[in-house]
Design a protein around this motif. Structure first.
Motif, PDB file in Angstrom:
ATOM      1  N   ALA A  76       5.895  36.394 -51.437  1.00  0.00           N
ATOM      2  CA  ALA A  76       5.264  36.189 -49.730  1.00  0.00           C
ATOM      3  C   ALA A  76       3.836  36.148 -49.781  1.00  0.00           C
ATOM      4  CB  ALA A  76       6.027  36.841 -49.270  1.00  0.00           C
ATOM      5  N   PHE A  77       3.670  37.356 -50.626  1.00  0.00           N
ATOM      6  CA  PHE A  77       2.270  37.988 -50.296  1.00  0.00           C
ATOM      7  C   PHE A  77       1.165  37.195 -50.547  1.00  0.00           C
ATOM      8  CE2 PHE A  77      -0.423  42.028 -50.608  1.00  0.00           C
ATOM      9  CZ  PHE A  77      -1.361  41.192 -50.669  1.00  0.00           C
ATOM     10  N   VAL A  78       1.385  35.744 -51.795  1.00  0.00           N
ATOM     11  CA  VAL A  78       0.893  35.413 -52.016  1.00  0.00           C
ATOM     12  C   VAL A  78       0.783  34.057 -51.203  1.00  0.00           C
ATOM     13  CG1 VAL A  78       0.803  33.312 -53.743  1.00  0.00           C
ATOM     14  CG2 VAL A  78       0.882  35.638 -54.501  1.00  0.00           C
ATOM     15  N   GLU A  79       1.290  33.668 -50.277  1.00  0.00           N
ATOM     16  CA  GLU A  79       1.594  32.800 -49.174  1.00  0.00           C
ATOM     17  C   GLU A  79       0.998  32.808 -48.501  1.00  0.00           C
ATOM     18  OE1 GLU A  79       4.723  30.205 -46.699  1.00  0.00           O
ATOM     19  OE2 GLU A  79       5.076  31.626 -47.991  1.00  0.00           O
ATOM     20  N   PHE A  80       0.913  34.053 -47.915  1.00  0.00           N
ATOM     21  CA  PHE A  80       0.492  34.532 -46.547  1.00  0.00           C
ATOM     22  C   PHE A  80      -0.982  34.552 -46.859  1.00  0.00           C
ATOM     23  CE2 PHE A  80       4.520  36.751 -45.291  1.00  0.00           C
ATOM     24  CZ  PHE A  80       4.712  35.795 -44.416  1.00  0.00           C
ATOM     25  N   ALA A  81      -1.661  35.263 -48.224  1.00  0.00           N
ATOM     26  CA  ALA A  81      -2.835  35.207 -48.714  1.00  0.00           C
ATOM     27  C   ALA A  81      -3.278  34.267 -48.342  1.00  0.00           C
ATOM     28  CB  ALA A  81      -2.302  36.087 -50.016  1.00  0.00           C
ATOM     29  N   GLY A  82      -2.906  33.306 -49.124  1.00  0.00           N
ATOM     30  CA  GLY A  82      -3.547  32.054 -49.761  1.00  0.00           C
ATOM     31  C   GLY A  82      -3.132  31.183 -48.398  1.00  0.00           C
ATOM     32  N   ASP A 115      -0.387  58.727 -56.797  1.00  0.00           N
ATOM     33  CA  ASP A 115       0.402  57.968 -55.261  1.00  0.00           C
ATOM     34  C   ASP A 115      -0.499  57.398 -54.390  1.00  0.00           C
ATOM     35  OD1 ASP A 115       2.499  58.316 -57.132  1.00  0.00           O
ATOM     36  OD2 ASP A 115       3.078  59.871 -56.006  1.00  0.00           O
ATOM     37  N   VAL A 116      -0.573  55.752 -54.806  1.00  0.00           N
ATOM     38  CA  VAL A 116      -1.570  55.323 -52.941  1.00  0.00           C
ATOM     39  C   VAL A 116      -0.762  54.404 -52.004  1.00  0.00           C
ATOM     40  CG1 VAL A 116      -3.662  55.531 -54.606  1.00  0.00           C
ATOM     41  CG2 VAL A 116      -1.561  53.685 -54.973  1.00  0.00           C
ATOM     42  N   GLN A 117      -1.276  53.974 -51.692  1.00  0.00           N
ATOM     43  CA  GLN A 117      -0.917  53.331 -50.324  1.00  0.00           C
ATOM     44  C   GLN A 117      -1.729  51.794 -50.162  1.00  0.00           C
ATOM     45  OE1 GLN A 117       1.389  53.370 -46.427  1.00  0.00           O
ATOM     46  NE2 GLN A 117       3.117  53.350 -47.990  1.00  0.00           N
ATOM     47  N   ILE A 118      -1.970  50.892 -50.105  1.00  0.00           N
ATOM     48  CA  ILE A 118      -2.756  50.239 -49.645  1.00  0.00           C
ATOM     49  C   ILE A 118      -2.082  49.044 -48.309  1.00  0.00           C
ATOM     50  CG2 ILE A 118      -3.528  47.694 -49.806  1.00  0.00           C
ATOM     51  CD1 ILE A 118      -3.992  49.197 -53.531  1.00  0.00           C
ATOM     52  N   ALA A 119      -2.459  48.556 -47.707  1.00  0.00           N
ATOM     53  CA  ALA A 119      -2.438  47.904 -46.514  1.00  0.00           C
ATOM     54  C   ALA A 119      -3.122  46.690 -45.506  1.00  0.00           C
ATOM     55  CB  ALA A 119      -1.776  48.904 -45.091  1.00  0.00           C
ATOM     56  N   CYS A 120      -2.312  45.769 -45.783  1.00  0.00           N
ATOM     57  CA  CYS A 120      -3.883  44.994 -45.099  1.00  0.00           C
ATOM     58  C   CYS A 120      -3.165  44.051 -43.877  1.00  0.00           C
ATOM     59  CB  CYS A 120      -4.193  44.135 -46.669  1.00  0.00           C
ATOM     60  SG  CYS A 120      -2.528  43.381 -46.531  1.00  0.00           S
ATOM     61  N   TRP A 121      -3.871  43.374 -43.362  1.00  0.00           N
ATOM     62  CA  TRP A 121      -3.719  43.009 -41.607  1.00  0.00           C
ATOM     63  C   TRP A 121      -4.549  41.349 -42.109  1.00  0.00           C
ATOM     64  CZ3 TRP A 121      -0.524  42.096 -37.664  1.00  0.00           C
ATOM     65  CH2 TRP A 121      -1.038  41.312 -36.758  1.00  0.00           C
ATOM     66  N   MET A 122      -3.389  40.398 -41.533  1.00  0.00           N
ATOM     67  CA  MET A 122      -3.798  39.043 -41.780  1.00  0.00           C
ATOM     68  C   MET A 122      -3.782  38.042 -40.719  1.00  0.00           C
ATOM     69  SD  MET A 122      -2.172  38.046 -45.195  1.00  0.00           S
ATOM     70  CE  MET A 122      -1.973  39.070 -46.592  1.00  0.00           C
ATOM     71  N   PRO A 123      -4.366  38.241 -40.339  1.00  0.00           N
ATOM     72  CA  PRO A 123      -4.623  38.140 -38.301  1.00  0.00           C
ATOM     73  C   PRO A 123      -3.738  36.549 -38.117  1.00  0.00           C
ATOM     74  CG  PRO A 123      -6.800  38.097 -38.842  1.00  0.00           C
ATOM     75  CD  PRO A 123      -6.408  39.142 -39.962  1.00  0.00           C
ATOM     76  N   HIS A 124      -4.768  35.791 -38.843  1.00  0.00           N
ATOM     77  CA  HIS A 124      -3.877  34.710 -38.859  1.00  0.00           C
ATOM     78  C   HIS A 124      -3.235  34.246 -38.660  1.00  0.00           C
ATOM     79  CE1 HIS A 124      -8.872  34.418 -39.718  1.00  0.00           C
ATOM     80  NE2 HIS A 124      -8.129  33.472 -38.934  1.00  0.00           N
ATOM     81  N   LYS A 168     -12.634  33.453 -47.742  1.00  0.00           N
ATOM     82  CA  LYS A 168     -13.003  35.053 -47.745  1.00  0.00           C
ATOM     83  C   LYS A 168     -11.827  35.819 -48.216  1.00  0.00           C
ATOM     84  CE  LYS A 168     -14.516  38.394 -44.893  1.00  0.00           C
ATOM     85  NZ  LYS A 168     -14.482  39.415 -43.303  1.00  0.00           N
ATOM     86  N   PRO A 169     -11.909  36.894 -49.393  1.00  0.00           N
ATOM     87  CA  PRO A 169     -11.789  38.065 -50.419  1.00  0.00           C
ATOM     88  C   PRO A 169     -10.917  38.964 -49.484  1.00  0.00           C
ATOM     89  CG  PRO A 169     -13.563  37.730 -50.831  1.00  0.00           C
ATOM     90  CD  PRO A 169     -13.859  36.809 -49.863  1.00  0.00           C
ATOM     91  N   LEU A 170      -9.442  38.958 -49.485  1.00  0.00           N
ATOM     92  CA  LEU A 170      -9.142  40.046 -48.603  1.00  0.00           C
ATOM     93  C   LEU A 170      -8.258  40.756 -48.692  1.00  0.00           C
ATOM     94  CD1 LEU A 170      -6.171  39.381 -46.314  1.00  0.00           C
ATOM     95  CD2 LEU A 170      -4.639  40.018 -49.202  1.00  0.00           C
ATOM     96  N   GLU A 171      -9.619  41.848 -47.402  1.00  0.00           N
ATOM     97  CA  GLU A 171      -9.506  42.786 -47.685  1.00  0.00           C
ATOM     98  C   GLU A 171      -8.199  44.033 -47.616  1.00  0.00           C
ATOM     99  OE1 GLU A 171     -12.711  43.809 -44.746  1.00  0.00           O
ATOM    100  OE2 GLU A 171     -14.241  42.775 -46.622  1.00  0.00           O
TER     101      GLU A 171
END
Length: 249
Positions: free
Chosen positions: A15-21, A95-104, A30-33
């Motif tokens: 799912a991540f790869v599909e949304f990022a694509g 221990d970390v957390q990474i979050a991204c928002w994909m507006p499109h 543009k690279p995903l931030e």
């Protein structure tokens, strides 16, 4: 419930790869931030944006020069300067957390996990930071087999080479977070623009020494799809398979 591995990758990664694509296609590649959350040395939260390099085993993050793409993982990778504050923070609390928002796509993804640092071999921390993550790498076709061969310096070098010359030059600059010096020669736009060949060679060597890859061994993923008003929570089990449950957005 669900989320079992299929074809080598768990449901959340597919799912991540599909949304990022979709997002890259909508933004012209543009690279995903992503926002990286750590704990600073005073015990306070610290958040900053980082550029996602991808998943270990995929694209230019393949494991060796002979890797033809047969390995995959759910290990996220980004990069940083060896003297940055986040290196100290990750050494203190992994221990970390990474979050991204994909507006499109109107999708938010949060990944929780443990960070592992890959330093240059000349860095004194190289030997002390054992990368206990490679057992997470598995055949892409889902078949069994022995552990993957790993060339960690090949992985780090390929990641460095896939930056623009301008980004590579940043790693030759003085330590991040310090007072900026008035000498513009300390901040070259690109190493190839330096006229003195000996100085250019020193700068290039410094950039490689300062380049650190950070791997996040993901153990929990929260995907909110506002377009469909759904939210899925994926959690890695002790046997490395994944559970999945739909929860309220």
């Amino acid at each position: 419930m669900g989320g079992e591995q299929c074809g080598g990758d768990p449901e959340w990664k597919r799912a991540f790869v599909e949304f990022a694509g979709r997002e890259r296609a909508a933004t012209g590649g543009k690279p995903l931030e992503m926002a990286l959350a750590t704990v600073d040395l005073d015990g306070q939260p610290a958040v900053r944006m980082v550029g996602l390099r991808g998943f270990l085993g995929d694209e230019f993050l393949r494991l060796t020069k002979d890797d033809s793409g047969q390995w995959t993982s759910g290990i996220l990778a980004f990069c940083t300067h060896a003297q940055s504050a986040k290196v100290q923070e990750l050494e203190d609390t992994s221990d970390v957390q990474i979050a991204c928002w994909m507006p499109h796509s109107r999708v938010q993804i949060r990944c929780s996990g443990e960070a592992h640092l890959l330093f240059h071999p000349d860095n004194p921390k190289y030997e002390s930071q054992a990368l206990d993550i490679f057992h997470r790498v598995r055949p892409r076709d889902g078949a069994g087999g022995g552990p993957a061969d790993i060339d960690d310096e090949y992985i780090r070098e390929q990641a460095f080479l896939h930056h623009t010359p301008e980004v590579q030059a940043w790693y030759s600059w003085p330590a991040p977070g310090r007072v900026r010096q008035p000498d513009p020669a300390l901040y070259p736009v690109s190493i190839s623009s330096i006229g003195d060949q000996d100085e250019a060679a020193r700068r290039e060597a410094a950039a490689r020494r300062n380049y650190v890859l950070v791997f996040v061994d993901v153990n929990k993923v929260d995907i909110v799809d506002l377009g469909r008003s759904t939210r899925m929570l994926y959690t890695r089990r002790s046997d490395t398979s994944w559970s999945a449950v739909e929860i309220n957005p």
